[in-house]
Structures are given as C-alpha cells and as structure tokens.
Design a protein around this motif. Structure first.
Motif, PDB file in Angstrom:
ATOM      1  N   VAL A   1       0.969  -1.069  -0.053  1.00  0.00           N
ATOM      2  CA  VAL A   1      -0.167   0.016  -0.021  1.00  0.00           C
ATOM      3  C   VAL A   1       0.823   1.248  -0.066  1.00  0.00           C
ATOM      4  O   VAL A   1       0.683   2.277  -0.649  1.00  0.00           O
ATOM      5  N   ALA A   2       1.718   1.322   0.799  1.00  0.00           N
ATOM      6  CA  ALA A   2       2.858   2.519   1.017  1.00  0.00           C
ATOM      7  C   ALA A   2       3.537   2.758  -0.411  1.00  0.00           C
ATOM      8  O   ALA A   2       3.628   3.854  -0.711  1.00  0.00           O
TER       9      ALA A   2
ATOM     10  N   TRP B   1       2.472   1.622  -3.381  1.00  0.00           N
ATOM     11  CA  TRP B   1       1.634   2.045  -4.796  1.00  0.00           C
ATOM     12  C   TRP B   1       1.067   3.517  -4.155  1.00  0.00           C
ATOM     13  O   TRP B   1       0.528   4.253  -5.312  1.00  0.00           O
ATOM     14  N   GLU B   2       0.848   3.965  -2.918  1.00  0.00           N
ATOM     15  CA  GLU B   2       0.573   5.119  -2.699  1.00  0.00           C
ATOM     16  C   GLU B   2       1.548   6.316  -3.147  1.00  0.00           C
ATOM     17  O   GLU B   2       1.144   7.384  -3.746  1.00  0.00           O
ATOM     18  N   LYS B   3       2.608   5.932  -2.987  1.00  0.00           N
ATOM     19  CA  LYS B   3       3.772   6.630  -3.518  1.00  0.00           C
ATOM     20  C   LYS B   3       3.885   6.979  -5.018  1.00  0.00           C
ATOM     21  O   LYS B   3       3.910   8.228  -5.333  1.00  0.00           O
TER      22      LYS B   3
ATOM     23  N   VAL C   1       1.357   6.733  -6.831  1.00  0.00           N
ATOM     24  CA  VAL C   1       0.073   7.316  -7.365  1.00  0.00           C
ATOM     25  C   VAL C   1       0.423   9.114  -7.089  1.00  0.00           C
ATOM     26  O   VAL C   1       0.146  10.075  -8.076  1.00  0.00           O
ATOM     27  N   ARG C   2       1.255   9.416  -5.963  1.00  0.00           N
ATOM     28  CA  ARG C   2       1.564  10.818  -5.670  1.00  0.00           C
ATOM     29  C   ARG C   2       2.370  11.249  -6.796  1.00  0.00           C
ATOM     30  O   ARG C   2       2.352  12.478  -7.242  1.00  0.00           O
TER      31      ARG C   2
ATOM     32  N   THR D   1      -3.487   3.961  -9.553  1.00  0.00           N
ATOM     33  CA  THR D   1      -4.521   4.167  -8.847  1.00  0.00           C
ATOM     34  C   THR D   1      -5.286   3.131  -8.831  1.00  0.00           C
ATOM     35  O   THR D   1      -5.813   2.616  -7.702  1.00  0.00           O
TER      36      THR D   1
ATOM     37  N   CYS E   1      -3.331   0.702  -6.610  1.00  0.00           N
ATOM     38  CA  CYS E   1      -3.362   1.076  -5.447  1.00  0.00           C
ATOM     39  C   CYS E   1      -4.575   0.835  -4.473  1.00  0.00           C
ATOM     40  O   CYS E   1      -4.605   0.189  -3.367  1.00  0.00           O
TER      41      CYS E   1
ATOM     42  N   GLN F   1      -5.365  -1.376  -1.198  1.00  0.00           N
ATOM     43  CA  GLN F   1      -5.836  -0.696   0.090  1.00  0.00           C
ATOM     44  C   GLN F   1      -7.111  -1.487   0.501  1.00  0.00           C
ATOM     45  O   GLN F   1      -7.369  -1.910   1.831  1.00  0.00           O
TER      46      GLN F   1
END
Length: 647
Positions: A347-348, A350-352, A354-355, A396, A399, A403
């Motif tokens: 999660v961490a 793929w969140e990065k 996305v940002r 996205t 991610c 999640q």
C-alpha cells in the motif's frame, strides 16, 4: 551504448520542444521512422506528443493494435497489407498477438511480473523491477536457484544476480534455517527478544549520556574472540575469520538493536573514511574491520525476518485482487505478521507511485521544473518498454485494490487481533493526525489496553524499524520511512529522542567528528561525468531560439554516445593532458588525492601496489601513472558539428 539508451536520451529533445538536429534519411518502412532521428514539422511533432501522453504500455503494444486494425481493413495476406509492412516481397516480420494476450495492467493485477525488454526483471505488485537481476519466472518456479547466485548473461557477458527462492544466511552461506521447535520460536526469530540475563549484561543503561566512542568500544569488546596469531603464534583477541561471528557479538547487537541500527552503521562508515582521508592506514584498517563485522551481524540477524517476508510475498502476490484473505494468508502468527507487513508495504509503495503520477501528469512542464519532473518517480518509466506501471490511471487501480486487501485483513479478527503490539499500533497510529494526539493515544489508550509501557512500545517500534531497514528498497522503503517517522513522533519529550550519532552524520563542519575531505577524480573520456562536465548550462532567457538549444544539446548527446566520427585531420601530441573539473562540481575541493585507493591490494583490485604500512603515502597514489594507449596520444583539432546516419 545500447540502442534503447540512445532512443531514451534523444527523447529528451522533444521535452524541451526543440527540433531534431539530425538529417532525415531514406527508409523502406514508414513505421520504422522516429522523430528523434528524422525531421518533423512543429504541428506533427506536437500531435505526436499529445498521442503519446498517458501511455504506460510498451510501444510494441500499440504497434500490434495498429497491425490488427490494418489486417481487418485490408486483409492479412493482401498486396496492400504487404506494402504497409514494407513491400510485397518482404516477409512478415511479426504477427499481431492473440486477443488473449494480457496487458501490463492485467499482468500486475494477476500478481505476475511484467516483461523487461531492457534486461533483468519487471515489477510485480509486491516487488520492484531491477535491470541488474537475471530473468526468472514467478516465485514458485522450480528452475530458480535455492539461494541467490551470480550468473553471466551469455549474450552480453554481464554478470547478473539470479534471485533465489530463499534468503541466504551470510554466515552459513546456506538458506536461512527457520526453527523446528514451533511457530512461537519462529515468531521470536522474526522479532528477536532479549533474555533478562542478556539484557542485564549488554543493554546500554546510560543512553541519555553515552557517546559514540564508548558504543564502539563496547561493541568491539563483545565482538573479539581469542585467536592464535599467524605471525607470533601467541593467543590474541581478534575478530573471528570472515564471515563468522561470535555468540557474544550476536547477544550484544540484539540487546541494543534499536539503539544501534543503520545510524551506527553509517557512523562507522564515516569514521573509516575520516581516518582514510587523514592517511592513517592502521586506524582505517581497524575501523574497516569493525564496520564490516557489524554489517555481517546485521545481515545475519535480519535474515529470518527477510525470509518470512519473502514467503509472505509468495502468498500475497499471486492472489492479488482476491478479497477472500483467509483463504491464502498464513495460519500461524509469524506468517500473518509477514502477510500484513507485505500488504502494508504494498500500500505504501503504490500510494507513493500515485502521488508521483499525480505530480508528473498535472504539472505543466517548463524549463525551470524540467529536472524536477524528470527525477520524480521511478526512472524506469523512461525506458523504451517500461517494465513498470506509471500512469495515474494504472497505478491508482492497483493502489485501490491493495488498500482494499489490507483493510479486509485488518477487519478480520482471526488474522489481525493477535499480531505483535508494535505491528498493530502502526495501523491505528496512521489514522491519527498530529504528534500530540498520537502520543496521547499511545499513553492513555493503546498501552493500558495492551498492558505494556510506552517505553516498551517505543523500543518495539524501533526494532521493527531496524528490521525494515534491512529489506530491499523497492518496495519496502516507503513503509520503512513511515515507521521511522512514527518512531520519531512517539519519542518526542523522552530520553529516546536523544541521538548520539547526529554530530557524526549531519555536521558538515571541518571540525565535526565525522568530517572527511572529499576530492574530485579523473573519469573516463566517455563517462557520463565527463559529458556533464562539458555540457553547457541552459538557462531560461539566455539560450536563444529553440533551434539553437537543439543544436547545442544534440551536439553534446552526439559526443556522449560516440556519434562524432573520425576527424578529417589529427595530429599527434606528447603534451600531458591535465584535466581540471569545472568549478561548479569541484566546489573548491582538491583534485585526485587518491586516498580511496588505500586498500586496493586487500580488496584484490590491484596486485601491484606496495603495502606501505603505518601512514599511507597519498602522493604515491596521486602520482601513479595510468596505462596509456596509442589512441590516447592523439588529440582532435577539427570537429564536425553535425552528423548524418549516411556517413
């Protein structure tokens, strides 16, 4: 220089909206021409850029789609179709893939690795891409070696790492051995505890006042063992032969794991470089041995943790998208803890991504932010056939699914509720905003409910942070950084917040205890450093017309990749060439001191160096003459500023 690097570099010319400096040549296939090599008017070039936006799949994917459309329009074996492919007499080179071929996004969502045209392996949802790794199949492939090994690429002769199906213990040089005594003992291997007698013997009890020299002395005392000297025959205290370690050293490191960690490792490295830059050979050699010994201990102690997370990747990765978490997650506590960390790391990561994708795709490109955009996110997205997903739409989707899987795991009591307290605290803490609110929750709510002290929880978090530090950067770096920030937040106002390593790591004054003198070096003529040294800085408002920028950049790229052909006239010279680095890179540093070459003999890199002993004579290295080749004695006196492929 490989073809894909040439294409990727020339593509940079399009980003600054310049025209190509290369002349067009004849080609038999309209599909084969590229804007980087052949002229194109501004309108057509702008349209190509618009068509190319938001493409995360390889160009070959879109070429295959175009081939399929042409076949439907003209027929597969008609004369018109043959002309499109390059002439009626030219045999068909490639066929359109079957309709069942998966896209990169579908491969990721199926838990498979992406293909990598640049060599190495592509990414998966639980592991990163690496061009240095040898091609392997999925995690369960029986052809994978038991442990990682070096293999030589038959085509290029380049050595690559072939990832094994298990983690290697650096001490035994065999696969990690997990305990046969049961799940509780394996959980203790994953999160090493400290017996009371070991803690009383080795644990620092003066952390609020202790200094680095004292830490080093205590570690060295625990690491040394009685050995017979090879020169005198007497029994002396020395480090065990590499890669062996003593039980006392293991107990010392485990007892103080949260207080040593990567900061102690970096401090040892800086002290070694400090002594080396000062020319003190004996002191440098001892610091080097101490540093390497701590590295060995860290890798040995963290090996079971890394093995368990690798096993967790094998369970989670192939089941990506399956929300029936209980059907494939581990049954024992250590397995479920590993599964949660894999999910949370995913999660961490793929969140990065996305940002990064949001910034790259929403930020207008200007000359001022060109490098900022270029260095944001995974640079492998600039490869001709990227082995990663990088567009906002694709990352996205991955991610969101990661999640959902993590939330399903956390909301299942049988999977989550009996994990170690520090692991469960991470999930709850990340939902709280503000350091004060976080510490209040820890002291008033979480610790009383778990029947532990805040000090014990802080120690557990730091130990977990150190375990994550030993994981591979991609994809665990983002989670490690999150846990590290969490450790800092809960330590505010306590003795745990003190950092004795800070003066060595962040003090760049020449009077600082960790300072060492750096210097500039000579680089190969065709190196990227020399290319950047010779490149002219392009500043907004001073570069002139776009055509002049293209001419300048194209000339520099041509020099880097060897496009400049032999000069028409050259003369031989006996003058020694003295290289002076540009001031912007030198930063007033001395040039070519040579102290980094102090241990070439010991490292097996230079058998001709003499072991001087004691003080290292820096001038002996700096004045050492390099081997010269005949072509190095020639200097170019005339140079063409343009190049055409026909030459």
């Amino acid at each position: 220089m490989t073809q894909w690097m040439v294409k990727a570099t020339m593509a940079l010319l399009l980003v600054v909206d310049t025209s190509s400096a290369f002349a067009p040549t004849k080609t038999s296939s309209c599909r084969a021409s590229r804007t980087e090599l052949f002229g194109m008017n501004r309108k057509a070039r702008r349209q190509e850029k618009l068509d190319g936006q938001n493409r995360s799949r390889p160009n070959t994917f879109y070429d295959a789609i175009k081939d399929s459309e042409d076949e439907e329009k003209y027929g597969k074996d008609t004369e018109s179709m043959q002309r499109i492919k390059g002439g009626a007499n030219v045999p068909e080179a490639t066929k359109a893939p079957s309709k069942n071929k998966k896209t990169n996004l579908e491969l990721e969502e199926a838990g498979e690795r992406l293909p990598s045209e640049a060599g190495g392996v592509g990414e998966s949802v639980t592991s990163g891409a690496s061009v240095s790794d040898a091609n392997t199949q999925d995690f369960n492939d029986l052809t994978r070696p038991d442990i990682s090994t070096m293999v030589k690429d038959e085509a290029t002769g380049i050595e690559r790492i072939q990832q094994g199906s298990n983690i290697m213990d650096v001490v035994t040089r065999e696969r990690v051995k997990l305990s046969d005594l049961g799940p509780e003992y394996r959980l203790a291997q994953m999160f090493p505890g400290v017996p009371p007698e070991v803690r009383a013997k080795y644990r620092f009890d003066n952390w609020s006042t202790i200094q680095v020299p004292e830490i080093m002395e205590k570690f060295k005392a625990a690491a040394l063992v009685p050995r017979k000297s090879e020169t005198t025959g007497e029994t002396v205290m020395d480090f065990p032969p590499e890669p062996n370690v003593s039980d006392d050293a293991i107990d010392f490191v485990v007892a103080n794991r949260d207080l040593l960690g990567f900061k102690f490792k970096k401090t040892l490295g800086r002290l070694k470089l400090r002594s080396q830059s000062q020319g003190n050979r004996d002191e440098t050699w001892e610091a080097r041995r101490l540093w390497k010994h701590f590295w060995t201990l860290e890798n040995h102690i963290s090996a079971p943790f890394r093995q368990m997370l690798l096993d967790g990747e094998k369970r989670v990765g192939p089941n990506f998208g399956n929300l029936d978490i209980k059907s494939y997650c581990g049954k024992d506590t250590y397995e479920r803890a590993a599964d949660y960390i894999v999910l949370k790391g995913m999660v961490a990561h793929w969140e990065k991504k996305v940002r990064d994708a949001e910034y790259v795709e929403s930020t207008p490109r200007t000359r001022k932010n060109f490098m900022q955009i270029l260095t944001t996110g995974d640079p492998k997205r600039y490869l001709p056939d990227p082995p990663i997903l990088f567009t906002l739409n694709d990352v996205t989707r991955v991610c969101l699914m990661a999640q959902k899987m993590t939330a399903e795991f956390v909301n299942t009591p049988e999977l989550f509720d009996d994990l170690p307290a520090e692991v469960r605290f991470i999930e709850k803490a990340l939902a709280i905003k503000g350091g004060t609110a976080l510490r209040r929750f820890m002291i008033e709510d979480f610790c009383p409910a778990e029947d532990i002290t805040p000090a014990a929880l802080r120690e557990g978090l730091r130990r977990l942070d150190q375990q994550l530090e030993n994981m591979q950067i991609d994809p665990y770096a983002d989670m490690k950084n999150t846990v590290g920030r969490l450790c800092d937040a809960v330590a505010v106002g306590t003795d745990d917040a003190r950092d004795p390593y800070e003066p060595y790591l962040v003090n760049f004054s020449q009077d600082g205890p960790g300072y060492f003198q750096t210097y500039t070096m000579d680089y190969d003529k065709e190196s990227l450093v020399k290319f950047l040294d010779n490149a002219k800085r392009i500043e907004e408002g001073t570069a002139g017309p776009a055509g002049e920028i293209a001419k300048q950049v194209s000339k520099e790229f041509s020099s880097l990749f060897g496009f400049n052909r032999k000069p028409k006239k050259a003369v031989k010279t006996d003058k020694p060439v003295t290289y002076i680095p540009p001031a912007r890179r030198a930063c007033n540093r001395p040039h070519n001191l040579g102290w980094l070459d102090m241990f070439l003999v010991e490292e097996g890199l230079d058998d001709g160096k003499e072991d001087l002993g004691g003080k290292w004579d820096l001038s002996e290295v700096a004045d050492d003459e390099e081997e010269e080749f005949e072509e190095d004695q020639w200097e170019e006196i005339s140079k063409k500023t343009t190049f055409t492929p026909d030459e």
